[in-house]
Design a protein around this motif. Sequence first.
Motif, PDB file in Angstrom:
ATOM      1  N   ALA A   1      14.856  10.443   5.767  1.00  0.00           N
ATOM      2  CA  ALA A   1      15.763  10.470   4.620  1.00  0.00           C
ATOM      3  C   ALA A   1      15.923   9.072   4.009  1.00  0.00           C
ATOM      4  O   ALA A   1      16.377   8.141   4.683  1.00  0.00           O
ATOM      5  CB  ALA A   1      17.123  11.018   5.042  1.00  0.00           C
ATOM      6  N   GLY A   2      15.514   8.913   2.760  1.00  0.00           N
ATOM      7  CA  GLY A   2      15.668   7.636   2.069  1.00  0.00           C
ATOM      8  C   GLY A   2      14.705   6.555   2.509  1.00  0.00           C
ATOM      9  O   GLY A   2      14.897   5.378   2.175  1.00  0.00           O
ATOM     10  N   TYR A   3      13.660   6.926   3.228  1.00  0.00           N
ATOM     11  CA  TYR A   3      12.735   5.927   3.772  1.00  0.00           C
ATOM     12  C   TYR A   3      11.304   6.433   3.575  1.00  0.00           C
ATOM     13  O   TYR A   3      10.926   7.495   4.078  1.00  0.00           O
ATOM     14  CB  TYR A   3      13.014   5.708   5.256  1.00  0.00           C
ATOM     15  N   THR A   4      10.513   5.659   2.839  1.00  0.00           N
ATOM     16  CA  THR A   4       9.167   6.094   2.479  1.00  0.00           C
ATOM     17  C   THR A   4       8.095   5.302   3.233  1.00  0.00           C
ATOM     18  O   THR A   4       8.384   4.305   3.899  1.00  0.00           O
ATOM     19  CB  THR A   4       8.923   5.914   0.974  1.00  0.00           C
ATOM     20  N   LEU A   5       6.864   5.761   3.058  1.00  0.00           N
ATOM     21  CA  LEU A   5       5.740   5.044   3.659  1.00  0.00           C
ATOM     22  C   LEU A   5       5.615   3.651   3.058  1.00  0.00           C
ATOM     23  O   LEU A   5       5.239   2.700   3.746  1.00  0.00           O
ATOM     24  CB  LEU A   5       4.440   5.837   3.442  1.00  0.00           C
ATOM     25  N   ASN A   6       5.973   3.506   1.798  1.00  0.00           N
ATOM     26  CA  ASN A   6       5.952   2.193   1.159  1.00  0.00           C
ATOM     27  C   ASN A   6       6.979   1.265   1.803  1.00  0.00           C
ATOM     28  O   ASN A   6       6.702   0.073   2.041  1.00  0.00           O
ATOM     29  CB  ASN A   6       6.239   2.325  -0.334  1.00  0.00           C
ATOM     30  N   ASP A   7       8.166   1.804   2.120  1.00  0.00           N
ATOM     31  CA  ASP A   7       9.193   1.008   2.808  1.00  0.00           C
ATOM     32  C   ASP A   7       8.671   0.549   4.168  1.00  0.00           C
ATOM     33  O   ASP A   7       8.874  -0.608   4.563  1.00  0.00           O
ATOM     34  CB  ASP A   7      10.465   1.829   3.007  1.00  0.00           C
ATOM     35  N   PHE A   8       8.019   1.464   4.868  1.00  0.00           N
ATOM     36  CA  PHE A   8       7.467   1.121   6.180  1.00  0.00           C
ATOM     37  C   PHE A   8       6.458  -0.013   6.051  1.00  0.00           C
ATOM     38  O   PHE A   8       6.472  -0.967   6.847  1.00  0.00           O
ATOM     39  CB  PHE A   8       6.803   2.349   6.807  1.00  0.00           C
ATOM     40  N   CYS A   9       5.575   0.067   5.067  1.00  0.00           N
ATOM     41  CA  CYS A   9       4.547  -0.967   4.884  1.00  0.00           C
ATOM     42  C   CYS A   9       5.172  -2.317   4.542  1.00  0.00           C
ATOM     43  O   CYS A   9       4.675  -3.365   4.971  1.00  0.00           O
ATOM     44  CB  CYS A   9       3.579  -0.536   3.782  1.00  0.00           C
ATOM     45  N   ASN A  10       6.252  -2.294   3.793  1.00  0.00           N
ATOM     46  CA  ASN A  10       6.933  -3.546   3.441  1.00  0.00           C
ATOM     47  C   ASN A  10       7.577  -4.187   4.665  1.00  0.00           C
ATOM     48  O   ASN A  10       7.647  -5.420   4.769  1.00  0.00           O
ATOM     49  CB  ASN A  10       8.003  -3.289   2.383  1.00  0.00           C
ATOM     50  N   GLU A  11       8.056  -3.365   5.593  1.00  0.00           N
ATOM     51  CA  GLU A  11       8.750  -3.881   6.772  1.00  0.00           C
ATOM     52  C   GLU A  11       7.807  -4.181   7.936  1.00  0.00           C
ATOM     53  O   GLU A  11       8.181  -4.904   8.859  1.00  0.00           O
ATOM     54  CB  GLU A  11       9.814  -2.874   7.227  1.00  0.00           C
ATOM     55  N   ASN A  12       6.616  -3.610   7.902  1.00  0.00           N
ATOM     56  CA  ASN A  12       5.634  -3.825   8.965  1.00  0.00           C
ATOM     57  C   ASN A  12       4.353  -4.335   8.311  1.00  0.00           C
ATOM     58  O   ASN A  12       3.407  -3.581   8.060  1.00  0.00           O
ATOM     59  CB  ASN A  12       5.378  -2.524   9.732  1.00  0.00           C
ATOM     60  N   ARG A  13       4.356  -5.622   8.018  1.00  0.00           N
ATOM     61  CA  ARG A  13       3.345  -6.220   7.147  1.00  0.00           C
ATOM     62  C   ARG A  13       1.909  -5.991   7.629  1.00  0.00           C
ATOM     63  O   ARG A  13       1.044  -5.611   6.850  1.00  0.00           O
ATOM     64  CB  ARG A  13       3.613  -7.722   7.006  1.00  0.00           C
ATOM     65  N   THR A  14       1.652  -6.213   8.911  1.00  0.00           N
ATOM     66  CA  THR A  14       0.276  -6.086   9.412  1.00  0.00           C
ATOM     67  C   THR A  14      -0.242  -4.668   9.236  1.00  0.00           C
ATOM     68  O   THR A  14      -1.342  -4.444   8.728  1.00  0.00           O
ATOM     69  CB  THR A  14       0.196  -6.486  10.897  1.00  0.00           C
ATOM     70  N   TRP A  15       0.551  -3.700   9.659  1.00  0.00           N
ATOM     71  CA  TRP A  15       0.146  -2.305   9.504  1.00  0.00           C
ATOM     72  C   TRP A  15       0.118  -1.909   8.030  1.00  0.00           C
ATOM     73  O   TRP A  15      -0.706  -1.109   7.608  1.00  0.00           O
ATOM     74  CB  TRP A  15       1.085  -1.390  10.281  1.00  0.00           C
ATOM     75  N   GLY A  16       1.034  -2.501   7.252  1.00  0.00           N
ATOM     76  CA  GLY A  16       1.074  -2.191   5.828  1.00  0.00           C
ATOM     77  C   GLY A  16      -0.197  -2.612   5.118  1.00  0.00           C
ATOM     78  O   GLY A  16      -0.733  -1.886   4.273  1.00  0.00           O
ATOM     79  N   ILE A  17      -0.697  -3.800   5.458  1.00  0.00           N
ATOM     80  CA  ILE A  17      -1.953  -4.282   4.868  1.00  0.00           C
ATOM     81  C   ILE A  17      -3.100  -3.345   5.221  1.00  0.00           C
ATOM     82  O   ILE A  17      -3.934  -3.004   4.378  1.00  0.00           O
ATOM     83  CB  ILE A  17      -2.250  -5.716   5.341  1.00  0.00           C
ATOM     84  N   LEU A  18      -3.129  -2.910   6.481  1.00  0.00           N
ATOM     85  CA  LEU A  18      -4.185  -1.992   6.920  1.00  0.00           C
ATOM     86  C   LEU A  18      -4.113  -0.674   6.151  1.00  0.00           C
ATOM     87  O   LEU A  18      -5.119  -0.206   5.597  1.00  0.00           O
ATOM     88  CB  LEU A  18      -4.052  -1.722   8.417  1.00  0.00           C
ATOM     89  N   LEU A  19      -2.931  -0.065   6.102  1.00  0.00           N
ATOM     90  CA  LEU A  19      -2.776   1.242   5.462  1.00  0.00           C
ATOM     91  C   LEU A  19      -3.096   1.174   3.970  1.00  0.00           C
ATOM     92  O   LEU A  19      -3.785   2.043   3.424  1.00  0.00           O
ATOM     93  CB  LEU A  19      -1.359   1.761   5.677  1.00  0.00           C
ATOM     94  N   ARG A  20      -2.598   0.146   3.305  1.00  0.00           N
ATOM     95  CA  ARG A  20      -2.853   0.029   1.871  1.00  0.00           C
ATOM     96  C   ARG A  20      -4.327  -0.247   1.588  1.00  0.00           C
ATOM     97  O   ARG A  20      -4.880   0.191   0.572  1.00  0.00           O
ATOM     98  CB  ARG A  20      -1.986  -1.072   1.274  1.00  0.00           C
ATOM     99  N   GLY A  21      -4.965  -0.949   2.524  1.00  0.00           N
ATOM    100  CA  GLY A  21      -6.370  -1.278   2.332  1.00  0.00           C
ATOM    101  C   GLY A  21      -7.306  -0.102   2.484  1.00  0.00           C
ATOM    102  O   GLY A  21      -8.390  -0.084   1.890  1.00  0.00           O
ATOM    103  N   LEU A  22      -6.909   0.874   3.266  1.00  0.00           N
ATOM    104  CA  LEU A  22      -7.804   2.013   3.480  1.00  0.00           C
ATOM    105  C   LEU A  22      -7.479   3.212   2.589  1.00  0.00           C
ATOM    106  O   LEU A  22      -8.202   4.206   2.582  1.00  0.00           O
ATOM    107  CB  LEU A  22      -7.794   2.432   4.952  1.00  0.00           C
ATOM    108  N   ALA A  23      -6.398   3.111   1.814  1.00  0.00           N
ATOM    109  CA  ALA A  23      -6.010   4.212   0.927  1.00  0.00           C
ATOM    110  C   ALA A  23      -6.968   4.323  -0.257  1.00  0.00           C
ATOM    111  O   ALA A  23      -7.399   3.316  -0.831  1.00  0.00           O
ATOM    112  CB  ALA A  23      -4.589   3.997   0.414  1.00  0.00           C
ATOM    113  N   ARG A  24      -7.296   5.569  -0.617  1.00  0.00           N
ATOM    114  CA  ARG A  24      -8.184   5.818  -1.751  1.00  0.00           C
ATOM    115  C   ARG A  24      -7.561   6.859  -2.670  1.00  0.00           C
ATOM    116  O   ARG A  24      -7.043   7.870  -2.213  1.00  0.00           O
ATOM    117  CB  ARG A  24      -9.552   6.309  -1.269  1.00  0.00           C
ATOM    118  N   TYR A  25      -7.627   6.583  -3.974  1.00  0.00           N
ATOM    119  CA  TYR A  25      -7.130   7.505  -4.989  1.00  0.00           C
ATOM    120  C   TYR A  25      -8.227   7.732  -6.028  1.00  0.00           C
ATOM    121  O   TYR A  25      -9.053   6.850  -6.260  1.00  0.00           O
ATOM    122  CB  TYR A  25      -5.884   6.926  -5.667  1.00  0.00           C
TER     123      TYR A  25
END
Length: 272
Positions: free
Chosen positions: A56-80
């Motif tokens: 509730a009130g917490y997104t995957l983007n919030d998680f990536c902002n708070e967990n920088r190392t994992w956030g870089i990994l997740l954003r880097g492998l995302a494809r649209y």
Amino acid sequence: MTDLVFNELSVSPLCETKTDCFHRLKEFIETYKAAEEFDFNRIRFDEAFDQIVLSAGYTLNDFCNENRTWGILLRGLARYPFIDDDSDEEERFIENTFFIKENGEKLKTYGLAAAYLYSTIGIGFAADRYWAKLTHTLVIEGKEKRLTTVLCASKPVHFEAEEFQQWLAENTEIELTESAESKKISLRKDHGSDTLLKFAKKLLKSPYVISVINSLPFNPGERNFIKKIYPTGNIEIVLTDTDMGLGMVIRTTGRNLRETRRIAKIISSQYE
């Protein structure tokens, strides 16, 4: 290289705390890393990270902002986009409606529909017992009306499952490379080394064997010719017809676990 597709349905039920979110994403990342061994390299997403709700009130983007190392990994492998514009897959997606059948209930799906259309598999969260399963029934209504099975990995062990191995055999090809290196044998000078040396010379005739790295400790109770397979290309072999269970570690041209498994199968059929 092949893309995975994110299963948006697996976000439910939502996590109750940020700690729960952390553990859910940790398992998700471990699952992705297991997928890398089979040449999966990106994840297609239908929605942006700020639209994927974890709690509730917490997104995957919030998680990536708070967990920088994992956030870089997740954003880097995302494809649209999750389905390419003006593609055959987009046309088929428009012509049909896709549902996942869960306990008699039909849930409309986008991610697992894309996985089906691209002949790949989904990846998602093990949010509950249902999504902790690997195989799911996909209901297709429309031009391609049918029931079929789609895979959605949510745990690293799913890539060891028979269902995944069967999917792999039916949907992808393996191109093994042959060794162009000077082949060497390195064995300990202990009891049985003459037997190992004789067998090692036979193994080096395989185009997929680069070298014999070392002897194994004795394994008198071992019944399997192939004792262990590593994603690095190494294979442990035991001569099960010897009383002491003589064995060796060989280096092959396998570049990942999938290739090394195939090489192990070839070696087993030729030399066991």
